[in-house]
Design a protein around this motif. Structure first.
Motif, PDB file in Angstrom:
ATOM      1  N   HIS A 205      -6.362  12.516  -6.670  1.00 55.73           N
ATOM      2  CA  HIS A 205      -7.230  13.142  -5.336  1.00 55.73           C
ATOM      3  C   HIS A 205      -8.055  14.312  -5.745  1.00 55.73           C
ATOM      4  O   HIS A 205      -7.322  14.983  -6.669  1.00 55.73           O
ATOM      5  CB  HIS A 205      -5.959  13.491  -4.150  1.00 55.73           C
ATOM      6  CG  HIS A 205      -5.341  12.354  -3.633  1.00 55.73           C
ATOM      7  ND1 HIS A 205      -5.330  11.831  -2.762  1.00 55.73           N
ATOM      8  CD2 HIS A 205      -4.056  11.805  -4.208  1.00 55.73           C
ATOM      9  CE1 HIS A 205      -4.537  10.767  -2.402  1.00 55.73           C
ATOM     10  NE2 HIS A 205      -3.869  10.689  -3.557  1.00 55.73           N
TER      11      HIS A 205
ATOM     12  N   GLY B 281     -14.413   1.084  -0.136  1.00 54.89           N
ATOM     13  CA  GLY B 281     -14.717   1.832   1.343  1.00 54.89           C
ATOM     14  C   GLY B 281     -13.885   3.243   1.206  1.00 54.89           C
ATOM     15  O   GLY B 281     -12.642   3.270   0.342  1.00 54.89           O
ATOM     16  N   TYR B 282     -14.351   4.309   2.049  1.00 51.57           N
ATOM     17  CA  TYR B 282     -13.536   5.332   1.962  1.00 51.57           C
ATOM     18  C   TYR B 282     -13.461   6.494   0.577  1.00 51.57           C
ATOM     19  O   TYR B 282     -12.373   6.820   0.537  1.00 51.57           O
ATOM     20  CB  TYR B 282     -12.061   5.265   2.734  1.00 51.57           C
ATOM     21  CG  TYR B 282     -12.252   4.794   4.153  1.00 51.57           C
ATOM     22  CD1 TYR B 282     -12.036   5.839   5.284  1.00 51.57           C
ATOM     23  CD2 TYR B 282     -13.007   3.591   4.613  1.00 51.57           C
ATOM     24  CE1 TYR B 282     -12.005   5.221   6.578  1.00 51.57           C
ATOM     25  CE2 TYR B 282     -12.955   3.350   6.024  1.00 51.57           C
ATOM     26  CZ  TYR B 282     -12.552   4.150   6.740  1.00 51.57           C
ATOM     27  OH  TYR B 282     -12.801   3.757   8.092  1.00 51.57           O
TER      28      TYR B 282
ATOM     29  N   PHE C  34     -12.448   5.262  -2.162  1.00 50.36           N
ATOM     30  CA  PHE C  34     -11.501   4.893  -2.925  1.00 50.36           C
ATOM     31  C   PHE C  34     -12.077   4.196  -4.152  1.00 50.36           C
ATOM     32  O   PHE C  34     -12.854   2.878  -3.981  1.00 50.36           O
ATOM     33  CB  PHE C  34     -10.585   3.822  -2.185  1.00 50.36           C
ATOM     34  CG  PHE C  34      -9.148   3.545  -3.197  1.00 50.36           C
ATOM     35  CD1 PHE C  34      -8.220   4.255  -3.306  1.00 50.36           C
ATOM     36  CD2 PHE C  34      -9.098   2.162  -3.300  1.00 50.36           C
ATOM     37  CE1 PHE C  34      -6.888   4.081  -3.943  1.00 50.36           C
ATOM     38  CE2 PHE C  34      -8.062   1.697  -4.095  1.00 50.36           C
ATOM     39  CZ  PHE C  34      -7.088   2.807  -4.344  1.00 50.36           C
TER      40      PHE C  34
ATOM     41  N   ARG D 105      -9.034   8.960  -4.902  1.00 49.80           N
ATOM     42  CA  ARG D 105      -9.433   9.154  -3.673  1.00 49.80           C
ATOM     43  C   ARG D 105     -10.181  10.397  -3.623  1.00 49.80           C
ATOM     44  O   ARG D 105      -9.623  11.268  -3.907  1.00 49.80           O
ATOM     45  CB  ARG D 105      -8.162   9.103  -2.736  1.00 49.80           C
ATOM     46  CG  ARG D 105      -8.646   9.288  -1.478  1.00 49.80           C
ATOM     47  CD  ARG D 105      -9.011   7.915  -0.723  1.00 49.80           C
ATOM     48  NE  ARG D 105      -8.169   7.022  -0.251  1.00 49.80           N
ATOM     49  CZ  ARG D 105      -8.205   5.979   0.436  1.00 49.80           C
ATOM     50  NH1 ARG D 105      -9.564   5.525   1.055  1.00 49.80           N
ATOM     51  NH2 ARG D 105      -7.465   5.083   0.563  1.00 49.80           N
TER      52      ARG D 105
ATOM     53  N   ALA E  46      12.751  -9.631   8.201  1.00 47.81           N
ATOM     54  CA  ALA E  46      11.620  -8.834   8.347  1.00 47.81           C
ATOM     55  C   ALA E  46      10.733  -9.109   9.298  1.00 47.81           C
ATOM     56  O   ALA E  46      10.331  -8.291  10.153  1.00 47.81           O
ATOM     57  CB  ALA E  46      10.907  -8.439   6.821  1.00 47.81           C
TER      58      ALA E  46
ATOM     59  N   SER F 238       9.707  -7.618  12.891  1.00 44.50           N
ATOM     60  CA  SER F 238       8.314  -6.816  13.189  1.00 44.50           C
ATOM     61  C   SER F 238       8.058  -7.507  14.535  1.00 44.50           C
ATOM     62  O   SER F 238       7.362  -6.849  15.460  1.00 44.50           O
ATOM     63  CB  SER F 238       7.419  -7.354  12.351  1.00 44.50           C
ATOM     64  OG  SER F 238       7.792  -6.800  11.168  1.00 44.50           O
TER      65      SER F 238
END
Ligand SMILES: [Zn+2]
Lengths: 1001, 91
Positions: free
Chosen positions: A169, A253-254, A256, A284, A737, A741
């Motif tokens: 980061h 995107g973002y 990353f 990031r 699982a 959910s």
């Protein structure tokens, strides 16, 4: 071939450190700092490979990661060998072994070279057109295609190296450590921003670091020295981390980003032991600064691919940086000023230049004057129309360009040479920018795409932003960085810049020739052998979209993604179709920017770390007792327990017989368990199961079937009412699982008014199932204070009990049709309770059985396994389980779907039993079931879902789904197999103990 | 990979979340009253918009709460995040 073309100490070379390496079996020498490409060139080797389709001899063309031709196979040994490595990026080390790819038997004599002479027969789309028919010939074609195609060999043994992943980061990520990136990193780090600077090369400074021309100065120093001083400064900055040999391969995107940090590839093999080879950095960044520079464009003319033809900038780099002359008779071919920078470097080092061919008629800049001063002949307004030399260029032919650049005029002049540098101007490296979702804009004046709109907090600077000259970079970059980073000032606010190149470029995408296009081979994509002719053919055949032309001609689809030629492909399409470049768009650059090894992608997730392994509390006991294991999702389940020489069939037959005849014991701990509490728990179960739950008494168990909203069976299991507002639900092992959910989803989104709490407790309990006619006797031995009579403890009921001091829940439920007890005990006590059962069962020959026997026993009883006998297309009605669907309940999940026009069809596939005419014949699961085999085409009626030899019935039994099967009892059907047809009779799916007598034995 | 602002936990990596399709599709209260077509509308019909889309997400490897978010599918920009049962903060 033993010429030494090392001219003068190059900037990157340590001549005191000699390194030997092997190329195609012969030993050569280079120096520390050399790449494989530079070391080969120093040994006068240009021919390094063969092209993909025509097997044309190809040489080193660039000095960087954009290399299309010089891709080699590294290492001989079968675990480390690596294909498709760019020789221009390999740093040599003692003992390096490399060889040419895509040639057989050798790069100098290649059988596939015949394709070059057959090339009129191999136009664009050739493979699509030719090998499509007749279909029966495909196998033969495939053999030849595979033999002659292929880019290298993959390793055949496991990779011995270590790879890892790391998250990073940072406030600012700077990609590219050329002059712009260095300025960006310095401004960011000096303003207290945590900064990461990465560059794919081993050294910082990009292409500026080796510039020592008096025509390019910053603050009165040549630009190379100025950058070197800056590098020394940034290395001391506290907030700045610098990673070299680190390529950003993907920009998502973002902000990353993924980068591959190469840690050991430049070291001799013996120094790599126990070191991480590649690290995949998952970055990031709050802000990203892209400073990826630009890539020189080739020029498109007939036979522009011969060994000895390089980008002009590459020749300059080999001279300045590595101290190598790429040839002794050099010619440069250009449409802009940058070839003159190369010329000046060569002149300064005493490397001979025969001539310069310039597309431009009228040119004037200080660079050109200096070259002319050295008596080098410049052909102004000329173009190359052809080259010759099979394994190395030896001659070019030139003609004058017409005023409009569409034709050649005058007479042909031949010039001999052994090296040709070409420069078609520069293309900003916008790959990462577009990967991030950035949109480009086309700049008409010099025909380049440059960043236009940014999708995230990022900035492109320098050449990748279209600032292609030194003065442009230094004039604009500091200012835009100050704004982007929101800082007050930079060290670069008042730089004095001297930059004497002229920006004028004469851009002609496809240079004219004296021959018709059909007779030329002017390569646009070198790696995939796509020519301008191919592109025009595709357009003639009606392809219009750039994405279609790309796929049809394979332009830009090589491992280099067409870093050199994509722009020319676009240009040719634009000119041919009369569409403006800006409107044509570009093809998409996709990650990775340069190829990644599989090792880098998987990191440490190999071998036993490939996926999570879940073990039951009884796992060690199973191992101690010779169990074979089966993977069920992430679980390891005991599959069967072979004794002595038993195979699986023999073990399962023995286990199955014992379980019915006396007693069997099964580890059922993997079954999903959900603890359900709350005042609305009963109502909740009413809504999620098909049957009614409100009247279930405390201490009783009930089997339930759960549907999807589309009416299809989703999961099943037994749920027990532990108290007024307390249930324990069991689910299938694989569905646990998902069921959890799904239940949470309904509770949170559709029925938030219900007072219900769900807790997954699957791993909290060991579940031990003891079944068989003697099971009651065994259980009574270890639980002495409980009345096990049918009256006190009937089928489908539950009691809290103690085994010694250990509290357990015990349910009398059965998945085998036998009298059975299921003990649920806190996981840590599982093994001790299991062992107590084994001890108590000894006199009854209690037999541990695995999942295979469990499946067989339930199949004898016709109990379904969700996911084996059902897929997502079976309703309870299809399963002949109408009895479990409540008619009275107003609603439950999936109810409305059970009477949709499609679900009430009579001819849906329905679950039936299948008995083979020959009782010893066991069907294959998945086998197709048909009716009349004489009918053509044969109608497929269904398939076999479960099949076993039943030792208790002494015959083969199977379950299957058959269209309209419910009404076909007793009918004969056929199962066509490879060697024979098997006749079966449709039967009831319950084969054993239809009256359920054994449950109360 | 997005960063999603879970309304219960704050900003987390997308890998912690599970997408759950289109938001604001309410299960009919009286399914038995519906025609096949009406039921099919609820069961099968989903939008796939280029542009602003309302979606359900679950913080599967976190608080396990479902919530809604508004995303521009053309550039993955997340415009808003809000709890189940709340009105979308934007249209
Ligand atoms: Zn959360």
């Amino acid at each position: 071939m033993t010429k030494n073309l090392r001219v003068k100490t190059g900037k990157a070379i340590d001549e005191t450190y000699r390194i030997s390496f092997k190329f195609n079996g012969s030993t050569y020498y280079g120096f520390k700092g050399d790449t494989l490409a530079s070391a080969l060139l120093a040994n006068d080797i240009h021919l390094v490979g063969r092209s993909f389709k025509y097997h044309r001899p190809r040489g080193i063309m660039t000095a960087g990661s954009e290399e299309p031709n010089a891709i080699v196979q590294l290492h001989d040994n079968s675990s480390r060998t690596e294909p498709n490595v760019r020789a221009t990026e390999v740093e040599i080390y003692e003992g390096l072994e490399a060889s040419s790819q895509n040639c057989w038997p050798s790069v100098n004599f290649d059988v596939g070279g015949i394709n070059n002479f057959l090339s009129p027969l191999l136009p664009a789309g050739f493979y699509y057109k030719t090998f499509m028919w007749p279909a029966s010939f495909w196998e033969k074609y495939e053999y030849f295609i595979r033999k002659s195609a292929g880019l290298g060999k993959s390793p055949t043994k496991p990779d011995p190296d270590i790879y890892e992943h790391k998250y990073i980061h940072c406030d600012v990520l700077v990609i590219g450590a050329g002059i712009s990136g260095i300025m960006a990193a310095k401004i960011a780090a000096k303003n207290n921003l945590k900064t990461l600077l990465v560059d794919e090369k081993p050294n910082l400074g990009g292409s500026t670091i080796y510039q020592n021309s008096d025509h390019f100065k910053i603050n009165n120093q040549n630009s190379g020295s100025w950058v070197e001083k800056e590098i020394n400064e940034i290395k001391k900055l506290e907030n700045l981390e610098i990673k070299t040999r680190t390529t950003v391969v993907a920009y998502h995107g973002y902000n990353f980003l993924l980068a591959r940090q190469n840690l050991t590839d430049h070291l001799p093999i013996e120094q790599r032991k126990n070191k991480t080879r590649h690290r995949l950095l998952k970055i990031r960044a709050k802000k990203v600064i892209t400073a990826t520079g630009s890539i020189e464009r080739p020029m498109i003319f007939d036979n522009n691919d011969r060994p000895g033809i390089l980008l002009s900038s590459a020749i300059k780099k080999y001279a300045d940086y590595f101290g190598i002359a790429c040839g002794e008779k050099n010619i440069l071919f250009t449409n802009n000023d940058s070839a003159y920078e190369t010329a000046i470097s060569l002149i300064e080092k005493g490397i001979n230049i025969e001539a310069i061919i310039d597309n431009r008629e009228e040119i004037n800049s200080k660079l050109i004057y200096e070259v002319e001063k050295n008596n080098i002949k410049i052909f102004k307004g000329y173009t190359i129309i052809d080259t010759s030399g099979y394994k190395r260029i030896n001659k070019i032919s030139i003609m004058q360009l017409s005023k409009d650049g569409q034709k050649v005029v005058g007479s042909k002049i031949n010039l001999s040479c052994d090296c040709l540098g070409i420069s078609g101007g520069w293309t900003p490296a916008v790959h990462l920018f577009t990967q991030s979702g950035g949109k480009l804009r086309f700049r008409e004046e010099d025909q380049v795409f440059i960043p236009n709109t940014y999708p995230s907090d990022q900035l492109s600077i320098g050449a990748c932003n279209g600032n292609l000259t030194l003065d442009e970079i230094l004039r604009t970059t500091p200012e835009s960085l100050i704004k982007f980073l929101n800082v007050k000032s930079s060290d670069y606010d008042n730089l004095e810049v001297l930059s004497e190149a002229n920006k004028f470029k004469r851009n002609i995408w496809l240079l004219p020739s004296n021959k018709v296009l059909g007779k030329t081979k002017s390569f646009v994509d070198y790696q995939n052998d796509a020519t301008s002719k191919d592109i025009k053919l595709a357009l003639r055949e009606g392809f219009r979209s750039i994405e279609h032309v790309k796929r049809y001609t394979t332009t830009g689809m090589g491992t280099d993604q067409g870093k050199l030629g994509n722009m020319h492909a676009l240009g040719i399409i634009s000119e041919t179709t009369g569409t403006k470049m800006g409107e044509l768009g570009t093809t998409t650059f996709r990650p990775p920017y340069t190829p990644l090894t599989f090792g880098t992608i998987v990191g440490r997730n190999v071998g036993e770390y490939f996926d999570v392994i879940r073990k039951t509390p009884l796992h060690d006991w199973h191992i101690d007792n010779n169990a074979e294991f089966e993977n069920v999702g992430q679980w390891k389940r005991a599959w069967y327990y072979p004794r002595n020489t038993e195979d699986m069939h023999q073990a399962v037959q023995r286990e199955s017989k014992a379980a019915r005849a006396s007693a069997g014991i099964l580890d059922a701990s993997t079954l999903g368990k959900i603890d359900i509490q709350g005042t609305d728990a009963s109502e909740f179960l009413n809504r999620v199961y098909t049957n009614a739950w409100s009247k279930l008494a405390i201490g009783k168990c009930k089997y339930g079937l759960m549907l999807n909203e589309d009416g299809m069976v989703y999961d099943d299991g037994v749920t027990t009412r532990l108290g007024e507002n307390h249930y324990i639900m069991t689910t299938t092992t694989g569905g646990a699982a998902n069921v959890m959910s799904k239940l949470e989803d309904y509770l949170q989104t559709e029925w938030p008014e219900l007072d219900v709490y769900l807790t997954s407790v699957t791993d909290h309990y060991a579940t031990i199932s003891v079944c068989g006619s003697n099971s009651k006797k065994i259980i009574s031995k270890i639980i002495t204070d409980v009345d096990f009579s049918d009256e006190s403890f009937p089928h489908m009921s539950f009691k809290n009990v103690k085994i010694g001091k250990i509290s357990c829940r015990i349910m009398r439920i059965s998945f085998t049709g036998e009298l059975s007890y299921e003990i649920n005990v806190q996981a840590n006590y599982g093994k001790s309770v299991w062992e107590k059962c084994m001890e108590a069962g000894k006199e009854f020959n209690i037999t541990p059985y695995g999942t295979e026997t469990m499946h067989l026993l339930r199949a004898e009883k016709g109990f379904i396994i969700v996911g084996q006998d059902t897929d997502a297309t079976m309703t309870p009605i299809d399963l002949q389980m109408d009895w479990i669907v409540s008619k009275k309940k107003y609603d439950f999940i999936g109810k409305r779907s059970l009477y949709r026009s499609d679900t009430i069809r009579e001819d849906r596939k329905q679950l039936v039993g299948l008995l083979t005419d020959n009782p010893d014949e066991v069907l294959e699961e998945g086998a197709q079931i048909v009716g009349d085999i004489k009918k053509s085409p044969i109608e497929m009626l269904g398939h076999v879902t479960s099949s076993y030899f039943s030792p208790n019935l002494r015959k083969s039994i199977a379950l299957g789904v058959v269209k309209g099967g419910k009404n076909m009892m007793g009918q004969k059907l056929t199962i066509p197999m490879e060697k024979k047809n098997i006749n079966v009779t449709v039967s009831d799916p319950v084969f054993l103990d239809k009256e359920n007598k054994k449950l109360n034995a | 990979m997005f960063i999603i602002n879970c309304p219960f936990c704050g900003e987390r990596e997308q890998s912690e979340f599970k997408a759950g399709g289109e938001a604001h599709i309410i299960r009919p209260k009286q399914p038995t009253e519906l025609s096949d077509d009406q039921w099919a509308e609820y069961l099968f019909m989903r939008k796939n918009i280029k542009g602003i889309q309302f979606e359900r997400w679950n913080h599967a490897h976190g608080c396990r709460k479902w919530f809604n978010l508004v995303r521009d599918t053309s550039n993955d920009e997340i415009k808003a995040v809000y709890k189940m049962g709340e009105k979308p903060p934007i249209k």
